[in-house]
Design a protein around this motif. Structure first.
Motif, PDB file in Angstrom:
ATOM      1  N   LEU A 251      -3.822  31.041  29.492  1.00 20.24           N
ATOM      2  CA  LEU A 251      -3.726  30.317  28.221  1.00 20.24           C
ATOM      3  C   LEU A 251      -4.110  31.221  27.055  1.00 20.24           C
ATOM      4  CD1 LEU A 251      -5.256  26.857  29.183  1.00 20.24           C
ATOM      5  CD2 LEU A 251      -2.846  27.361  28.707  1.00 20.24           C
ATOM      6  N   SER A 252      -5.072  32.098  27.293  1.00 24.26           N
ATOM      7  CA  SER A 252      -5.453  33.065  26.257  1.00 24.26           C
ATOM      8  C   SER A 252      -4.306  34.024  25.966  1.00 24.26           C
ATOM      9  CB  SER A 252      -6.703  33.840  26.677  1.00 24.26           C
ATOM     10  OG  SER A 252      -7.801  32.958  26.761  1.00 24.26           O
ATOM     11  N   HIS A 253      -3.563  34.416  26.998  1.00 21.98           N
ATOM     12  CA  HIS A 253      -2.381  35.266  26.799  1.00 21.98           C
ATOM     13  C   HIS A 253      -1.323  34.512  25.983  1.00 21.98           C
ATOM     14  CE1 HIS A 253      -3.865  38.437  29.274  1.00 21.98           C
ATOM     15  NE2 HIS A 253      -3.772  37.765  30.408  1.00 21.98           N
ATOM     16  N   ALA A 254      -1.128  33.232  26.290  1.00 24.03           N
ATOM     17  CA  ALA A 254      -0.170  32.414  25.538  1.00 24.03           C
ATOM     18  C   ALA A 254      -0.582  32.356  24.069  1.00 24.03           C
ATOM     19  CB  ALA A 254      -0.089  31.008  26.135  1.00 24.03           C
ATOM     20  N   ARG A 255      -1.861  32.183  23.818  1.00 23.86           N
ATOM     21  CA  ARG A 255      -2.371  32.133  22.438  1.00 23.86           C
ATOM     22  C   ARG A 255      -2.144  33.469  21.741  1.00 23.86           C
ATOM     23  NH1 ARG A 255      -2.788  30.531  17.889  1.00 23.86           N
ATOM     24  NH2 ARG A 255      -4.738  30.213  16.839  1.00 23.86           N
ATOM     25  N   GLY A 256      -2.333  34.567  22.464  1.00 20.95           N
ATOM     26  CA  GLY A 256      -2.067  35.892  21.899  1.00 20.95           C
ATOM     27  C   GLY A 256      -0.605  36.053  21.510  1.00 20.95           C
ATOM     28  N   SER A 257       0.286  35.588  22.358  1.00 25.22           N
ATOM     29  CA  SER A 257       1.719  35.648  22.038  1.00 25.22           C
ATOM     30  C   SER A 257       2.025  34.812  20.800  1.00 25.22           C
ATOM     31  CB  SER A 257       2.553  35.148  23.219  1.00 25.22           C
ATOM     32  OG  SER A 257       2.448  36.030  24.312  1.00 25.22           O
ATOM     33  N   LEU A 258       1.363  33.696  20.672  1.00 21.12           N
ATOM     34  CA  LEU A 258       1.609  32.816  19.538  1.00 21.12           C
ATOM     35  C   LEU A 258       1.208  33.467  18.216  1.00 21.12           C
ATOM     36  CD1 LEU A 258       2.689  30.041  18.793  1.00 21.12           C
ATOM     37  CD2 LEU A 258       0.364  29.157  19.054  1.00 21.12           C
TER      38      LEU A 258
ATOM     39  N   PHE B 109       9.364  25.119  20.936  1.00 20.22           N
ATOM     40  CA  PHE B 109       9.197  26.225  20.003  1.00 20.22           C
ATOM     41  C   PHE B 109      10.126  27.384  20.359  1.00 20.22           C
ATOM     42  CE2 PHE B 109       6.335  29.553  17.991  1.00 20.22           C
ATOM     43  CZ  PHE B 109       6.618  29.180  16.695  1.00 20.22           C
ATOM     44  N   VAL B 110      10.325  27.621  21.648  1.00 26.15           N
ATOM     45  CA  VAL B 110      11.271  28.658  22.085  1.00 26.15           C
ATOM     46  C   VAL B 110      12.656  28.349  21.510  1.00 26.15           C
ATOM     47  CG1 VAL B 110      12.492  29.652  24.069  1.00 26.15           C
ATOM     48  CG2 VAL B 110      10.026  29.281  24.194  1.00 26.15           C
ATOM     49  N   SER B 111      13.098  27.121  21.667  1.00 27.79           N
ATOM     50  CA  SER B 111      14.414  26.730  21.153  1.00 27.79           C
ATOM     51  C   SER B 111      14.491  26.915  19.638  1.00 27.79           C
ATOM     52  CB  SER B 111      14.712  25.276  21.507  1.00 27.79           C
ATOM     53  OG  SER B 111      14.779  25.124  22.903  1.00 27.79           O
TER      54      SER B 111
ATOM     55  N   VAL C 281       9.102  33.071  24.525  1.00 24.68           N
ATOM     56  CA  VAL C 281       9.260  32.722  25.945  1.00 24.68           C
ATOM     57  C   VAL C 281       7.935  32.912  26.685  1.00 24.68           C
ATOM     58  CG1 VAL C 281      10.395  33.454  28.096  1.00 24.68           C
ATOM     59  CG2 VAL C 281      11.747  33.130  26.022  1.00 24.68           C
ATOM     60  N   SER C 282       7.156  33.862  26.234  1.00 23.05           N
ATOM     61  CA  SER C 282       5.872  34.155  26.872  1.00 23.05           C
ATOM     62  C   SER C 282       4.885  32.995  26.785  1.00 23.05           C
ATOM     63  CB  SER C 282       5.266  35.400  26.219  1.00 23.05           C
ATOM     64  OG  SER C 282       3.997  35.673  26.733  1.00 23.05           O
ATOM     65  N   VAL C 283       4.971  32.193  25.734  1.00 20.80           N
ATOM     66  CA  VAL C 283       4.001  31.101  25.554  1.00 20.80           C
ATOM     67  C   VAL C 283       4.097  30.083  26.690  1.00 20.80           C
ATOM     68  CG1 VAL C 283       3.196  29.238  24.056  1.00 20.80           C
ATOM     69  CG2 VAL C 283       3.791  31.463  23.064  1.00 20.80           C
ATOM     70  N   PRO C 284       5.234  29.397  26.880  1.00 18.17           N
ATOM     71  CA  PRO C 284       5.280  28.427  27.985  1.00 18.17           C
ATOM     72  C   PRO C 284       5.243  29.104  29.357  1.00 18.17           C
ATOM     73  CG  PRO C 284       7.431  28.563  26.940  1.00 18.17           C
ATOM     74  CD  PRO C 284       6.470  29.357  26.090  1.00 18.17           C
ATOM     75  N   SER C 285       5.734  30.341  29.436  1.00 24.80           N
ATOM     76  CA  SER C 285       5.705  31.059  30.720  1.00 24.80           C
ATOM     77  C   SER C 285       4.277  31.324  31.175  1.00 24.80           C
ATOM     78  CB  SER C 285       6.470  32.381  30.617  1.00 24.80           C
ATOM     79  OG  SER C 285       7.830  32.148  30.348  1.00 24.80           O
TER      80      SER C 285
ATOM     81  N   TYR D  41       2.631  21.349  35.467  1.00 24.17           N
ATOM     82  CA  TYR D  41       2.640  22.042  34.179  1.00 24.17           C
ATOM     83  C   TYR D  41       3.644  21.385  33.232  1.00 24.17           C
ATOM     84  CZ  TYR D  41       6.942  24.333  35.736  1.00 24.17           C
ATOM     85  OH  TYR D  41       8.209  24.591  36.180  1.00 24.17           O
ATOM     86  N   ARG D  42       4.682  20.759  33.761  1.00 18.67           N
ATOM     87  CA  ARG D  42       5.695  20.088  32.928  1.00 18.67           C
ATOM     88  C   ARG D  42       5.133  18.861  32.220  1.00 18.67           C
ATOM     89  NH1 ARG D  42       9.335  19.844  37.670  1.00 18.67           N
ATOM     90  NH2 ARG D  42       9.752  22.018  38.080  1.00 18.67           N
ATOM     91  N   ASP D  43       3.981  18.382  32.673  1.00 19.79           N
ATOM     92  CA  ASP D  43       3.331  17.240  32.032  1.00 19.79           C
ATOM     93  C   ASP D  43       2.434  17.653  30.872  1.00 19.79           C
ATOM     94  OD1 ASP D  43       4.475  15.441  33.879  1.00 19.79           O
ATOM     95  OD2 ASP D  43       2.854  15.812  35.306  1.00 19.79           O
ATOM     96  N   LEU D  44       2.156  18.930  30.755  1.00 18.96           N
ATOM     97  CA  LEU D  44       1.246  19.414  29.716  1.00 18.96           C
ATOM     98  C   LEU D  44       1.927  19.422  28.350  1.00 18.96           C
ATOM     99  CD1 LEU D  44      -0.283  22.450  31.629  1.00 18.96           C
ATOM    100  CD2 LEU D  44      -1.384  20.254  31.178  1.00 18.96           C
ATOM    101  N   ILE D  45       1.266  18.853  27.367  1.00 14.93           N
ATOM    102  CA  ILE D  45       1.803  18.825  26.005  1.00 14.93           C
ATOM    103  C   ILE D  45       2.016  20.253  25.501  1.00 14.93           C
ATOM    104  CG2 ILE D  45       1.293  18.173  23.618  1.00 14.93           C
ATOM    105  CD1 ILE D  45      -0.213  15.735  24.823  1.00 14.93           C
ATOM    106  N   ALA D  46       1.098  21.150  25.812  1.00 14.57           N
ATOM    107  CA  ALA D  46       1.230  22.537  25.360  1.00 14.57           C
ATOM    108  C   ALA D  46       2.509  23.175  25.893  1.00 14.57           C
ATOM    109  CB  ALA D  46       0.015  23.351  25.799  1.00 14.57           C
TER     110      ALA D  46
END
Length: 127
Positions: free
Chosen positions: A67-74, A17-19, A45-49, A5-10
């Motif tokens: 990923l859909s949850h991450a998009r919702g947080s965004l 973005f968290v920072s 924090v929810s997005v990358p988590s 997951y650390r290799d993913l651009i997202a």
């Protein structure tokens, strides 16, 4: 999903973005610590988590769901940034900068969501 997951651009963009949001909310009023400040930070924090958690399931279907949850947080963050600007907690320039970063992260997430959806369909056809 052989990569980390650390290799993913997202994930990388989400971490950055968290920072950005933590720094942006440092100047919010103290009385907002448990309000808008906390909400923005938790959603960020929810997005990358969610990207991480979904990736850990080793299932395209589950990854797609997280990923859909991450998009919702965004999109939640986008609304909260606009609220912060309306309350003059963020300057128009800072809000715009954060919204542009959110939009870019959204495009990256949308691409990843589309690819996992395609992978889910491909796997269903094989069964």
């Amino acid at each position: 999903m052989g990569q980390s997951y650390r290799d993913l651009i997202a994930w990388k963009e989400g971490m950055g973005f968290v920072s950005d949001l933590y720094r942006a909310t440092q100047g919010f009023p103290r009385n907002e610590l448990y309000g808008l400040t906390s909400q923005l930070r938790r959603a960020a924090v929810s997005v990358p988590s969610n990207i991480t958690e979904g990736h850990a399931h080793y299932s395209a279907r589950e990854f797609h769901r997280f990923l859909s949850h991450a998009r919702g947080s965004l999109v939640e963050i986008e609304t909260q940034i606009m609220i912060a600007q309306d309350l003059a907690y963020l300057s128009a320039e800072e809000a715009e900068r954060l919204l542009l970063k959110a939009a870019e992260l959204g495009r990256i997430l949308n691409g990843l969501i589309a690819s996992t959806k395609a992978e889910t369909r491909r796997l269903q056809v094989q069964i």
